[in-house]
Scaffold this active site. Structure first.
Site, mmCIF file in Angstrom:
data_model
loop_
_atom_site.group_PDB
_atom_site.id
_atom_site.type_symbol
_atom_site.label_atom_id
_atom_site.label_comp_id
_atom_site.label_asym_id
_atom_site.label_seq_id
_atom_site.Cartn_x
_atom_site.Cartn_y
_atom_site.Cartn_z
ATOM 1 N NE ARG A 95 -3.520 2.181 2.849
ATOM 2 C CZ ARG A 95 -4.753 2.425 2.406
ATOM 3 N NH1 ARG A 95 -5.361 1.525 1.649
ATOM 4 N NH2 ARG A 95 -5.388 3.530 2.721
ATOM 5 C CG HIS A 122 -8.086 0.844 -3.514
ATOM 6 N ND1 HIS A 122 -7.600 -0.364 -3.054
ATOM 7 C CD2 HIS A 122 -8.574 1.498 -2.410
ATOM 8 C CE1 HIS A 122 -7.778 -0.443 -1.746
ATOM 9 N NE2 HIS A 122 -8.356 0.673 -1.335
ATOM 10 C CD GLN A 125 -13.071 -0.339 -1.382
ATOM 11 O OE1 GLN A 125 -12.365 -0.255 -0.389
ATOM 12 N NE2 GLN A 125 -14.330 -0.766 -1.320
ATOM 13 C CG ASP A 214 -12.916 7.892 -1.762
ATOM 14 O OD1 ASP A 214 -12.972 7.806 -0.519
ATOM 15 O OD2 ASP A 214 -11.877 7.663 -2.416
ATOM 16 C CB CYS A 254 -13.953 2.937 -0.556
ATOM 17 S SG CYS A 254 -13.398 4.637 -0.780
ATOM 18 N NE ARG A 282 -10.580 -3.658 0.644
ATOM 19 C CZ ARG A 282 -9.743 -2.697 1.038
ATOM 20 N NH1 ARG A 282 -10.216 -1.542 1.445
ATOM 21 N NH2 ARG A 282 -8.432 -2.898 1.014
#
Length: 288
Positions: A95, A122, A125, A214, A254, A282
Site C-alpha cells: 500500500r 485500488h 477495493q 469517496d 469505500c 474487503r
C-alpha cells in the site's frame, strides 16, 4: 509470474472466478506454511485487517511492515526490497503513495505482487465493491448501472475498469478539475466499459442502481482541503440526490467517511446504505 497492480490485470472471467472464491467459507489452504509480506507506506484500518485475516484464512502468515522499516527507494532500492522479501515470503502486498513502487516490486519478478492501494489504482477495493453489488443484485451484475460521484480518483478508476469487465455501466459525476483525464477514459473504455461523464451530481445518479462516493480529501492531500472543499460544494450525497436513483438503489462508500461532507448521515446510516457489507467484503474479496 502474474501480479495484480490494477484490476484489468484480470479478465472479466477471472474477476467472476475471484468473486465465486470470495464466497467460499472453507477455502483451500493455499498459503499453508507460507508468509505474505504486507508493506504499508500508508496506514489503513480496512486494508490491514482484511488482508491479514484473508492470509490467515488461507493458512498463511501475514507480516505487517511499516514503510519506514524498508523505506523503498530511500534506504534500499525497490528492487532490493522485493528480492529481500521474496527470500521469506510467497507473495508481497504493498500500500504505497506512488504507483511506480508497486510496478518496481513487480518488475523484480521474484514473487507475486498485489497492489493494496496506490495513487493510480485500488484493485482490492474494486473487487469488494463488485462482490457487494453481486450479492445485492442476486448474483447478476451485467446490465446494471453504478454512478460514482466525486473526485475521479484511484478508487473511481479501478471501479470503472472492474465494472466494464463484468458488464456494468458506469456514470461518473465530478466537478471541473476533478474529472477523469482523456487518458483515463481511453483506458476505461478500452476494456469495454460503457462510461458516461457528467458535471452535475443529479444527472450522474439519475436512474442508477447504485451510487458510490469517496472522501473529497484523501491521505496526502491535506494541504488541498480548503480548495477541494470549495470545489465540491453542492456535491454531497443526500436524501434528495438519492431520490433520483432507480427503485431499490443502494449507496456505497469505500470508507473512511466524513458525514456532512461527501455524504449526509441519513444516507450512509440509512436503509439504502451497504457500506458495512462492503467493508466486510474487503476480507472476503482479498481471500478470493
Amino acid at each position: 509470474m502474474r501480479h495484480l497492480l490494477e484490476i484489468d490485470d484480470l479478465s472479466g472471467a477471472e474477476i467472476s472466478r475471484v468473486l465465486d472464491l470470495s464466497e467460499v467459507r472453507d477455502p483451500p489452504q493455499v498459503l499453508a506454511g507460507k508468509g505474505m509480506a504486507l508493506v504499508f507506506e500508508k496506514p489503513s484500518a480496512r486494508t490491514r485487517n482484511s488482508m491479514e485475516m484473508a492470509v490467515v484464512q488461507l493458512g498463511g502468515h501475514p507480516v505487517y511492515i511499516q514503510g519506514d522499516e524498508v523505506k523503498m527507494g530511500v534506504r534500499e532500492t525497490v528492487d532490493d526490497v522485493a528480492r529481500t522479501l521474496a527470500s521469506y515470503h510467497a507473495a508481497i502486498g504493498a500500500r504505497v503513495f506512488e504507483h511506480e513502487k508497486v510496478e518496481g516490486l513487480a518488475a523484480a519478478n521474484v514473487a507475486p505482487v498485489v497492489n493494496l492501494l496506490s495513487d493510480a489504482a485500488h484493485p482490492m477495493q474494486a473487487l469488494a465493491d463488485l462482490l457487494t453489488l453481486r450479492q445485492e443484485w442476486g448474483g447478476e451484475l451485467a446490465g446494471r448501472t453504478v454512478a460514482y460521484v466525486g473526485d475521479a480518483n484511484n478508487v473511481a478508476r479501478s471501479l470503472a475498469l472492474a465494472a466494464g469487465l463484468v458488464g456494468v455501466k458506469v456514470r461518473v459525476g465530478s466537478p471541473p478539475g476533478y474529472q477523469f483525464s482523456d487518458t483515463d477514459l481511453d483506458r476505461i473504455r478500452s476494456v469495454g466499459t460503457d462510461v458516461s461523464v457528467y458535471d452535475r451530481p443529479g444527472e450522474a445518479v439519475e436512474g442508477a442502481d447504485a451510487v458510490y462516493t469517496d472522501v473529497w480529501v484523501s491521505m496526502g492531500q491535506e494541504a488541498e482541503a480548503d480548495e477541494r472543499g470549495r470545489a465540491f460544494e453542492g456535491w454531497s450525497i443526500d436524501s434528495e440526490l438519492m431520490a433520483g436513483v432507480a427503485p431499490g438503489g443502494v449507496f456505497l462508500h469505500c470508507l473512511p467517511a466524513h458525514r456532512g461532507d461527501e455524504v449526509a448521515a441519513e444516507v450512509i446510516d440509512g436503509v439504502a446504505s451497504r457500506v458495512w457489507p462492503q467493508a466486510a467484503n474487503r476480507m472476503h474479496a482479498a481471500r478470493g
